[in-house]
Design a protein around this motif. Structure first.
Motif, mmCIF file in Angstrom:
data_model
loop_
_atom_site.group_PDB
_atom_site.id
_atom_site.type_symbol
_atom_site.label_atom_id
_atom_site.label_comp_id
_atom_site.label_asym_id
_atom_site.label_seq_id
_atom_site.Cartn_x
_atom_site.Cartn_y
_atom_site.Cartn_z
ATOM 1 N N ASP A 116 0.673 -1.188 0.022
ATOM 2 C CA ASP A 116 -0.085 -0.138 0.061
ATOM 3 C C ASP A 116 0.805 1.389 -0.160
ATOM 4 O O ASP A 116 0.245 2.261 -0.142
ATOM 5 N N HIS A 117 2.140 1.219 0.299
ATOM 6 C CA HIS A 117 2.870 2.430 0.234
ATOM 7 C C HIS A 117 4.225 2.152 -0.105
ATOM 8 O O HIS A 117 4.800 0.936 -0.210
ATOM 9 N N THR A 118 4.945 3.250 -0.611
ATOM 10 C CA THR A 118 6.270 3.189 -0.978
ATOM 11 C C THR A 118 7.346 4.120 0.112
ATOM 12 O O THR A 118 6.595 4.979 0.510
ATOM 13 N N TYR A 119 8.596 3.744 0.175
ATOM 14 C CA TYR A 119 9.186 4.637 0.957
ATOM 15 C C TYR A 119 10.435 5.025 0.178
ATOM 16 O O TYR A 119 11.538 4.402 -0.055
ATOM 17 N N PRO A 120 10.426 6.114 -0.705
ATOM 18 C CA PRO A 120 11.406 6.598 -1.756
ATOM 19 C C PRO A 120 12.624 7.302 -0.781
ATOM 20 O O PRO A 120 12.523 8.161 -0.218
ATOM 21 N N TYR A 121 13.709 7.067 -1.536
ATOM 22 C CA TYR A 121 15.152 7.592 -1.082
ATOM 23 C C TYR A 121 15.196 8.855 -2.032
ATOM 24 O O TYR A 121 15.369 9.159 -3.064
ATOM 25 N N LEU A 122 14.520 9.872 -1.133
ATOM 26 C CA LEU A 122 14.667 11.175 -1.590
ATOM 27 C C LEU A 122 15.547 12.241 -0.763
ATOM 28 O O LEU A 122 16.380 13.013 -1.157
ATOM 29 N N TYR A 123 15.172 12.592 0.657
ATOM 30 C CA TYR A 123 15.886 13.132 1.373
ATOM 31 C C TYR A 123 17.269 12.557 1.906
ATOM 32 O O TYR A 123 17.117 11.726 2.986
ATOM 33 N N VAL A 124 18.209 13.116 1.534
ATOM 34 C CA VAL A 124 19.702 12.215 1.821
ATOM 35 C C VAL A 124 20.711 13.267 1.802
ATOM 36 O O VAL A 124 20.610 14.237 1.109
ATOM 37 N N PHE A 125 21.618 13.020 2.835
ATOM 38 C CA PHE A 125 22.971 13.912 2.833
ATOM 39 C C PHE A 125 24.053 13.047 2.934
ATOM 40 O O PHE A 125 23.971 12.035 3.648
ATOM 41 N N PRO A 126 25.190 13.155 2.431
ATOM 42 C CA PRO A 126 25.530 14.046 1.180
ATOM 43 C C PRO A 126 24.630 13.653 0.018
ATOM 44 O O PRO A 126 24.595 12.621 -0.354
ATOM 45 N N ASP A 127 24.398 14.577 -0.765
ATOM 46 C CA ASP A 127 23.656 14.309 -2.139
ATOM 47 C C ASP A 127 24.733 14.240 -3.207
ATOM 48 O O ASP A 127 24.828 15.199 -4.168
ATOM 49 N N ASP A 128 25.145 13.070 -3.131
ATOM 50 C CA ASP A 128 26.452 13.018 -4.316
ATOM 51 C C ASP A 128 26.007 11.969 -5.372
ATOM 52 O O ASP A 128 24.764 11.715 -5.634
ATOM 53 N N GLU A 129 26.923 11.629 -6.255
ATOM 54 C CA GLU A 129 26.728 10.695 -7.197
ATOM 55 C C GLU A 129 26.003 9.504 -7.098
ATOM 56 O O GLU A 129 25.088 9.035 -7.694
ATOM 57 N N ARG A 130 26.446 8.804 -5.808
ATOM 58 C CA ARG A 130 25.577 7.545 -5.675
ATOM 59 C C ARG A 130 24.093 7.927 -5.013
ATOM 60 O O ARG A 130 23.289 7.050 -5.587
ATOM 61 N N SER A 131 24.021 8.803 -4.337
ATOM 62 C CA SER A 131 22.725 9.161 -4.041
ATOM 63 C C SER A 131 21.833 9.336 -5.283
ATOM 64 O O SER A 131 20.485 9.124 -5.305
ATOM 65 N N ALA A 132 22.386 10.215 -6.509
ATOM 66 C CA ALA A 132 21.413 10.790 -7.522
ATOM 67 C C ALA A 132 21.185 9.496 -8.057
ATOM 68 O O ALA A 132 19.953 9.165 -8.720
ATOM 69 N N ALA A 133 22.013 8.237 -8.211
ATOM 70 C CA ALA A 133 21.651 7.410 -8.836
ATOM 71 C C ALA A 133 20.732 6.538 -8.046
ATOM 72 O O ALA A 133 19.911 5.581 -8.738
ATOM 73 N N ALA A 134 20.587 6.497 -6.976
ATOM 74 C CA ALA A 134 19.575 5.783 -6.090
ATOM 75 C C ALA A 134 18.003 6.455 -5.871
ATOM 76 O O ALA A 134 17.452 5.901 -5.269
ATOM 77 N N ARG A 135 18.047 7.926 -6.508
ATOM 78 C CA ARG A 135 17.066 8.661 -6.073
ATOM 79 C C ARG A 135 15.771 7.969 -6.551
ATOM 80 O O ARG A 135 15.693 7.326 -7.616
#
Length: 752
Positions: A116-135
């Motif tokens: 019924d729900h999703t838990y998206p990887y959105l608010y993250v620090f640091p916002d580096d290349e790996r974070s952008a790839a997993a957003r």
């Protein structure tokens, strides 16, 4: 004493060096375990503080989250912490990917364990290349994470995952993730079900296990010790860290005769730590000099222990207070809400600029004062109870009110976040959002709604409004009365299937859906309503889609008036305009309209059309001898026999006085028309019983057939002439009009 100590040390050195090494190794291992445990506890505390920021933020944005993390230097001093963030719980539309801001065009790309729900990887620090790839990645799609998230959600505690790897970048790097649940503080969280319903999301921190261990242990640690860590049971699959990659515990390596075991609590998971002293560690204790130094150090330690403990306590308190003040000013000084720190006695420790403005007291004047001095009298008891609850370590939210220095009242929405120092809550962080204007708007809106309700309750039209699921939100008194309810409030939540017109519910709801889907209003259309008591009403209805501030349709407004009396009047007028008031047959005007339609149809399709024109023989004598009442009764019975002798589709009319007509439409041949004429003549030969009398009358009928070129008047004239020929021939018979081309044909004269 020195000799005694020397002798003891010598005997230990000679007789039990291995035991001495084991004792020292145990002490050092315990120290390292404490350091690692304290580092993990510090990470958990940072997660809780981040959770407080999320709860206090009215509308969390990525930019705001990044600013908080940078100002708090959230990764500095962390024990192997590589990423921190917040994953919100977002309702998942059935059968469709979730589209989220910043998640890329594909939305959440993997369906997680929560249907019924999703838990998206959105608010993250640091916002580096790996974070952008997993957003946009759904955290619940990673089994190890979903397992820990469920446990954290249900217990309300911080929970660590099993060892796994990053989903992007280096897939072999072992990591764990710590999850701390964040709840909606306006909802209860006492039971598991309540916590599941109140969940907003999770604060998380990612830790690379090797960096986490080695950062705490330091560089020299690996020189003297090998460390192996197991998450629970001692087995290959539960091995989370191995300093030299040889797994001595599993193989019971005899090269390490001394081993020390410690336990570590990591977010609810029990890690087993095995310390193996290496050869350089043994060499430190091969002579008496290190032992003597150790003895001297122990003696000095005893002497300095009290002073050191006191100094450390005071220094730690000063550092904590300074760090807390710096972090408070950096993060909350420009916060739009009033934010302040209270000590355990409810005294101000710090306050931001907005708090000073609302209380109309400078920051320096607030420090040391009790918050109770500003709380409105009717809110004092509630505020004190909530503060005591916060001191127990429980976040609290409630509505309150303050009186500023000048006595002006302000309404507040308050959130209290307990802040721990060591083993107890030392201060309480308070977010106080001024809701005075909002409360005033709510009151004005409620008053406006009450006024509108009073207005609609006094208009004759029925008024109602529904939500997008077609459930009623409200109505006026007239509508409630139609629905069989005692008051408008009883309509809320009901559907048309629950009300007196349930027989029409599906049709009404189809109209509602069409209006909501198209956004086009339907105005002043008529519809039938079948009531549960068997009565039928007619309504003139209008339905209008209601749009919100963003232009999207949010509700349906409907109103109608009962036009049943008007419809009945229209039916009466239509009856009077089309039918004879005495016999209920068509009148002259309506019959001529039917005749015109019959002629057009005959021309169009080439069908046979017959007209019969007749009256009551000697009606004047009957009327003069018996009176008009008997005459009218005779005409009524005469008309009834006409209707019984013809088809329902045939038009029968009283043209005036005792003159009648029958229009036979679409007859197959002339013989059929002659048969009907015979039937009519025979029907009238049976005596009529009227007013206690028996009257014998007859009829004379003229029959004419439509031919091309004829007008309606021509056809009537020919039938009329044929009727008079029947009268001249002796009455009680019918005559067929002789068209010019058929003058020589045989014509029946009397019924057989």
């Amino acid at each position: 004493m020195v000799c005694l100590l020397t002798g003891v040390v010598y005997s230990l050195h000679v007789g039990g060096q291995r035991n001495l090494v084991a004792d020292h190794a145990g002490a050092d291992a315990t120290q390292f375990q404490w350091g690692l445990q304290n580092g993990i506890n510090a990470n958990l505390q940072r997660s809780r503080e981040l959770g407080g920021f999320v709860v206090a933020s009215q509308a969390l944005t990525m930019a705001g989250f990044r600013t908080y993390a940078e100002r708090m230097r959230i990764l500095e001093g962390g024990t192997g912490m590589s990423y921190v963030g917040f994953v919100p719980r977002v309702a998942r539309p059935a059968g469709a990917p979730v589209s989220l801001p910043g998640a890329g065009s594909s939305g959440v790309d993997r369906r997680g364990g929560d249907p019924d729900h999703t838990y998206p990887y959105l608010y993250v620090f640091p916002d580096d290349e790996r974070s952008a790839a997993a957003r946009g990645l759904d955290f619940a799609s990673v089994p190890e994470r979903w397992e820990a998230m469920q446990a954290a959600r249900d217990t309300g505690q911080s929970v660590a995952t099993r060892k796994h790897s990053y989903q992007t970048g280096e897939p072999t790097t072992p990591i764990i993730v710590l999850f701390t649940p964040v709840y909606d503080l306006s909802r209860a969280t006492a039971t598991v079900e309540q916590r599941r319903a109140a969940l907003r999301g999770f604060v998380f921190s990612m830790h690379q296990i090797d960096i986490m261990v080695e950062k705490v242990m330091g560089r020299e640690f690996r020189t003297y010790f090998d460390l192996e860590i197991f998450d629970g049971p001692v087995s290959r699959e539960h091995l989370v860290y191995d300093g030299d990659q040889r797994a001595h515990v599993l193989f019971k390596d005899r090269d390490f005769p001394v081993v020390h075991r410690e336990l570590l609590d990591v977010g609810g998971r029990q890690w087993q730590l095995f310390f193996f002293p290496k050869k350089p560690y043994f060499e430190r204790y091969e002579s008496l000099e290190p032992v003597a130094i150790l003895v001297a150090g122990l003696l000095l330690s005893v002497a300095l222990a009290a002073l050191t403990a006191a100094w450390l306590h005071n220094h730690r308190a000063r550092v904590l207070a300074q760090g807390q003040a710096l972090r408070f000013d950096a993060v909350f000084q420009d916060h739009p809400s009033a934010v302040y720190l209270l000590d355990r006695q409810r005294r101000f420790v710090n306050a931001n600029a907005q708090a000073s403005r609302e209380l109309k007291v400078a920051k320096e004047g607030l420090i040391g004062q009790s918050i109770a001095a500003f709380i409105a009298p009717d809110k004092q008891e509630l505020a004190a109870e909530c503060f005591e609850e916060a001191l127990q370590g429980v976040p609290v939210s409630y509505d309150s009110a303050i009186l500023d220095k000048e006595g002006e009242r302000s309404e507040l929405s308050v959130i209290m976040m307990p802040i721990r120092a060591v083993d107890q809550v030392s201060t309480v962080l308070v977010f106080a959002q001024n809701t005075t204007a909002q409360k005033r708007r709510e009151w004005e809106l409620a008053e406006s709604r009450r006024m509108l309700q009073r207005v609609v309750n006094h208009i004759p039209q029925r008024v109602f409004w529904k939500d997008l699921s077609l459930r009623y939100l409200g109505c006026n008194n007239a509508f409630a009365q139609d629905a069989g309810l005692d008051a408008p409030e009883q309509i809320v939540g009901k559907t048309d299937f629950d009300l007196a017109w349930r027989a029409n519910a599906e049709a009404y709801r189809a109209d509602d859906r069409a209006v909501l889907q198209t956004g086009d209003a339907r105005i002043n259309y008529e519809e039938r309503q079948d009531r549960a008591d068997g009565t039928v009403s007619w309504l003139r209805t209008s339905k209008i889609p209601l749009a919100g501030m963003d232009g999207r349709v949010v509700a349906l407004l409907g109103l109608y008036e009962d036009i049943t009396p008007r419809k009945e009047m229209e039916a009466q007028l239509r009856e009077m305009a089309h039918y004879d008031g005495l016999t209920r047959l068509s009148n002259r005007s309506f019959f001529y309209h039917q005749l015109e339609q019959g002629i057009q149809k005959a021309r169009r399709h080439g069908r046979l059309l017959a007209l019969m024109y007749f009256d009551v023989d000697h009606f004047k004598q009957v009327n003069d001898a018996n009176g008009h009442d008997v005459g009218d009764a005779l005409l009524t019975e005469f008309a009834a026999r006409i209707r019984a002798s013809v088809r329902e589709t045939d038009a029968a009319a009283r043209l005036g006085g005792d003159e009648f007509a029958v229009l036979l439409d679409d007859v197959p041949d002339r013989q059929v028309a002659q048969n009907v004429a015979e039937k009519l003549v025979a029907a009238m030969q049976v005596p009529f019983r009227v007013g206690g009398r028996e009257l014998a009358v007859s009829t004379s009928i003229g029959v004419a057939f439509f031919q091309d070129g004829m007008a309606s008047d021509d056809l009537v004239q020919r039938a009329d002439q044929a009727m008079y020929r029947a009268k001249r021939a002796g009455r009680n018979r019918y005559e067929i009009d002789v068209a010019p081309l058929e003058a020589a044909g045989p014509q029946p004269r009397a019924p057989r």
